[in-house]
Design a protein around this motif. Structure first.
Motif, PDB file in Angstrom:
ATOM      1  N   ALA A 166      15.143 -25.875   9.700  1.00 35.03           N
ATOM      2  CA  ALA A 166      13.905 -25.264  10.180  1.00 35.03           C
ATOM      3  C   ALA A 166      12.737 -26.143   9.735  1.00 35.03           C
ATOM      4  O   ALA A 166      12.798 -26.801   8.692  1.00 35.03           O
ATOM      5  CB  ALA A 166      13.751 -23.854   9.639  1.00 35.03           C
ATOM      6  N   TYR A 167      11.678 -26.147  10.504  1.00 32.68           N
ATOM      7  CA  TYR A 167      10.504 -26.953  10.154  1.00 32.68           C
ATOM      8  C   TYR A 167       9.295 -26.444  10.920  1.00 32.68           C
ATOM      9  O   TYR A 167       9.412 -25.609  11.824  1.00 32.68           O
ATOM     10  CB  TYR A 167      10.751 -28.432  10.457  1.00 32.68           C
ATOM     11  CG  TYR A 167      11.033 -28.762  11.907  1.00 32.68           C
ATOM     12  CD1 TYR A 167      10.047 -29.320  12.729  1.00 32.68           C
ATOM     13  CD2 TYR A 167      12.290 -28.530  12.471  1.00 32.68           C
ATOM     14  CE1 TYR A 167      10.308 -29.628  14.060  1.00 32.68           C
ATOM     15  CE2 TYR A 167      12.559 -28.832  13.795  1.00 32.68           C
ATOM     16  CZ  TYR A 167      11.565 -29.388  14.587  1.00 32.68           C
ATOM     17  OH  TYR A 167      11.830 -29.680  15.912  1.00 32.68           O
ATOM     18  N   ILE A 177       7.080 -22.540  14.244  1.00 29.96           N
ATOM     19  CA  ILE A 177       8.349 -22.785  13.574  1.00 29.96           C
ATOM     20  C   ILE A 177       9.381 -23.240  14.597  1.00 29.96           C
ATOM     21  O   ILE A 177       9.531 -22.629  15.658  1.00 29.96           O
ATOM     22  CB  ILE A 177       8.862 -21.524  12.854  1.00 29.96           C
ATOM     23  CG1 ILE A 177       7.795 -20.971  11.909  1.00 29.96           C
ATOM     24  CG2 ILE A 177      10.156 -21.845  12.097  1.00 29.96           C
ATOM     25  CD1 ILE A 177       7.349 -21.926  10.837  1.00 29.96           C
ATOM     26  N   TYR A 178      10.086 -24.291  14.266  1.00 34.74           N
ATOM     27  CA  TYR A 178      11.146 -24.854  15.107  1.00 34.74           C
ATOM     28  C   TYR A 178      12.420 -24.965  14.282  1.00 34.74           C
ATOM     29  O   TYR A 178      12.385 -24.936  13.045  1.00 34.74           O
ATOM     30  CB  TYR A 178      10.770 -26.260  15.599  1.00 34.74           C
ATOM     31  CG  TYR A 178       9.693 -26.299  16.646  1.00 34.74           C
ATOM     32  CD1 TYR A 178       9.991 -26.648  17.960  1.00 34.74           C
ATOM     33  CD2 TYR A 178       8.376 -25.994  16.331  1.00 34.74           C
ATOM     34  CE1 TYR A 178       8.990 -26.699  18.929  1.00 34.74           C
ATOM     35  CE2 TYR A 178       7.380 -26.031  17.294  1.00 34.74           C
ATOM     36  CZ  TYR A 178       7.701 -26.385  18.589  1.00 34.74           C
ATOM     37  OH  TYR A 178       6.713 -26.420  19.542  1.00 34.74           O
ATOM     38  N   VAL A 179      13.538 -25.128  14.953  1.00 33.68           N
ATOM     39  CA  VAL A 179      14.797 -25.456  14.305  1.00 33.68           C
ATOM     40  C   VAL A 179      15.468 -26.585  15.082  1.00 33.68           C
ATOM     41  O   VAL A 179      15.197 -26.787  16.269  1.00 33.68           O
ATOM     42  CB  VAL A 179      15.764 -24.247  14.211  1.00 33.68           C
ATOM     43  CG1 VAL A 179      15.213 -23.191  13.285  1.00 33.68           C
ATOM     44  CG2 VAL A 179      16.065 -23.684  15.576  1.00 33.68           C
ATOM     45  N   GLU A 186      18.892 -30.771  19.663  1.00 34.94           N
ATOM     46  CA  GLU A 186      18.714 -29.340  19.906  1.00 34.94           C
ATOM     47  C   GLU A 186      17.460 -28.773  19.234  1.00 34.94           C
ATOM     48  O   GLU A 186      17.483 -27.693  18.642  1.00 34.94           O
ATOM     49  CB  GLU A 186      19.939 -28.561  19.432  1.00 34.94           C
ATOM     50  CG  GLU A 186      21.233 -28.978  20.141  1.00 34.94           C
ATOM     51  CD  GLU A 186      22.423 -28.139  19.705  1.00 34.94           C
ATOM     52  OE1 GLU A 186      22.351 -26.905  19.856  1.00 34.94           O
ATOM     53  OE2 GLU A 186      23.394 -28.725  19.216  1.00 34.94           O
ATOM     54  N   GLN A 187      16.356 -29.492  19.350  1.00 35.59           N
ATOM     55  CA  GLN A 187      15.104 -28.993  18.798  1.00 35.59           C
ATOM     56  C   GLN A 187      14.573 -27.871  19.682  1.00 35.59           C
ATOM     57  O   GLN A 187      14.451 -28.033  20.889  1.00 35.59           O
ATOM     58  CB  GLN A 187      14.087 -30.132  18.699  1.00 35.59           C
ATOM     59  CG  GLN A 187      14.540 -31.239  17.754  1.00 35.59           C
ATOM     60  CD  GLN A 187      13.518 -32.353  17.582  1.00 35.59           C
ATOM     61  OE1 GLN A 187      12.323 -32.157  17.793  1.00 35.59           O
ATOM     62  NE2 GLN A 187      13.988 -33.522  17.173  1.00 35.59           N
ATOM     63  N   ARG A 188      14.267 -26.741  19.058  1.00 36.83           N
ATOM     64  CA  ARG A 188      13.814 -25.593  19.843  1.00 36.83           C
ATOM     65  C   ARG A 188      12.781 -24.790  19.057  1.00 36.83           C
ATOM     66  O   ARG A 188      12.834 -24.679  17.840  1.00 36.83           O
ATOM     67  CB  ARG A 188      14.995 -24.704  20.227  1.00 36.83           C
ATOM     68  CG  ARG A 188      15.862 -24.238  19.089  1.00 36.83           C
ATOM     69  CD  ARG A 188      17.217 -23.769  19.563  1.00 36.83           C
ATOM     70  NE  ARG A 188      18.048 -23.205  18.521  1.00 36.83           N
ATOM     71  CZ  ARG A 188      18.779 -23.930  17.676  1.00 36.83           C
ATOM     72  NH1 ARG A 188      18.766 -25.250  17.754  1.00 36.83           N
ATOM     73  NH2 ARG A 188      19.513 -23.337  16.757  1.00 36.83           N
ATOM     74  N   ARG A 189      11.873 -24.214  19.800  1.00 34.73           N
ATOM     75  CA  ARG A 189      10.736 -23.482  19.244  1.00 34.73           C
ATOM     76  C   ARG A 189      11.097 -22.007  19.039  1.00 34.73           C
ATOM     77  O   ARG A 189      11.666 -21.370  19.924  1.00 34.73           O
ATOM     78  CB  ARG A 189       9.554 -23.625  20.204  1.00 34.73           C
ATOM     79  CG  ARG A 189       8.255 -23.020  19.759  1.00 34.73           C
ATOM     80  CD  ARG A 189       7.206 -23.306  20.828  1.00 34.73           C
ATOM     81  NE  ARG A 189       5.920 -22.706  20.530  1.00 34.73           N
ATOM     82  CZ  ARG A 189       4.855 -22.790  21.334  1.00 34.73           C
ATOM     83  NH1 ARG A 189       4.947 -23.471  22.472  1.00 34.73           N
ATOM     84  NH2 ARG A 189       3.712 -22.215  21.001  1.00 34.73           N
TER      85      ARG A 189
END
Length: 252
Positions: A166-167, A177-179, A186-189
């Protein structure tokens, strides 16, 4: 608090809060940062009951953001002791300090992978106003960039199973926040609102993420499911509530 406008400013602010929550593998020691008149910040350690406080770092530069290795033997931390921020390691007693990152842009905010083999961190290699998430092996080798957005990506936090990071990111116009997967795919909001959502941390079972947000006018603590659903506010007051960290073992 969310803009990471400069390396020194960003790390100086975060260090005092997040560092106080470092814990080691047997849950009996707590690493924290103490600000002294003689030094901007140094890493200390104490027993879980507050006894046995002792200083681990001693220099006139910033030392902070301690993160215990999963086995409780090693502390990762960031320091400006050589003129720019870098990620360092030391033994839990403060011995054998060694630098892992050497980039002139500055690196900090380390977070250990649950298996102890990797460390995620924030880096300003693209410029002091543009942090990115990197990951490296625990010995400092194999440093590689995970995020490549034109905006700021910072504050990595490994999920307990090691399958996600998470970031916080400003890539969509404001901080959310995204993971992503540990290889950067697979970056997703997860959060979507015009306010700033930042500083994520995982629940021990990996099912929820706690974070702070100013969506209600000032910074408060929120929690949501790991897929971004069921976002709800936990704190309600006129003061700033920031940098939440989940206990390693949930209360029963």
């Amino acid at each position: 608090m969310k803009q990471a406008a400069a390396v020194s400013a960003a790390l100086a602010v975060v260090v005092g809060f997040a560092a106080a929550c470092g814990r080691n593998g047997d849950r009996q020691k707590i690493a924290f940062v103490r600000f002294l008149a003689s030094a901007p910040g140094d890493v200390y350690v104490m027993n879980a009951d507050g006894s046995g406080q002792r200083r681990l770092t001693r220099n006139p530069a910033w030392d902070g953001y301690p993160s215990w290795s999963p086995d409780g033997r090693t502390i990762a931390f960031d320091s400006e002791r050589r003129g720019n921020f870098g990620v360092y390691l030391m033994n839990g007693d403060g011995s054998h300090k060694r630098r892992l990152t050497q980039h002139a842009g500055g690196d900090g905010m380390p977070d250990w992978a649950p298996n102890g083999r990797s460390i995620a961190f924030t880096s300003w290699r693209r410029g002091r106003h543009h942090p990115d998430i990197y990951v490296m092996n625990a010995d400092g080798s194999g440093q590689r960039r995970l995020t490549r957005s034109p905006a700021d990506d910072a504050e990595p936090a490994w999920s307990p199973d090691g399958l996600s990071i998470a970031y916080e990111s400003g890539r969509d116009g404001n901080f959310d926040i995204y993971v992503m997967s540990p290889d950067g795919s697979e970056q997703r909001r997860l959060t979507r609102n015009p306010a700033a959502d930042a500083e994520p941390d995982w629940s021990p079972d990996g099912r929820r993420i706690v974070f702070d947000s100013n969506r209600d006018g000032n910074a408060e603590i929120y929690v949501m499911n790991a897929d971004g659903s069921r976002q709800r506010r936990l704190t309600r007051n006129s003061l700033e509530d920031d940098w939440p960290v989940w206990s390693p073992v949930e209360s029963k």
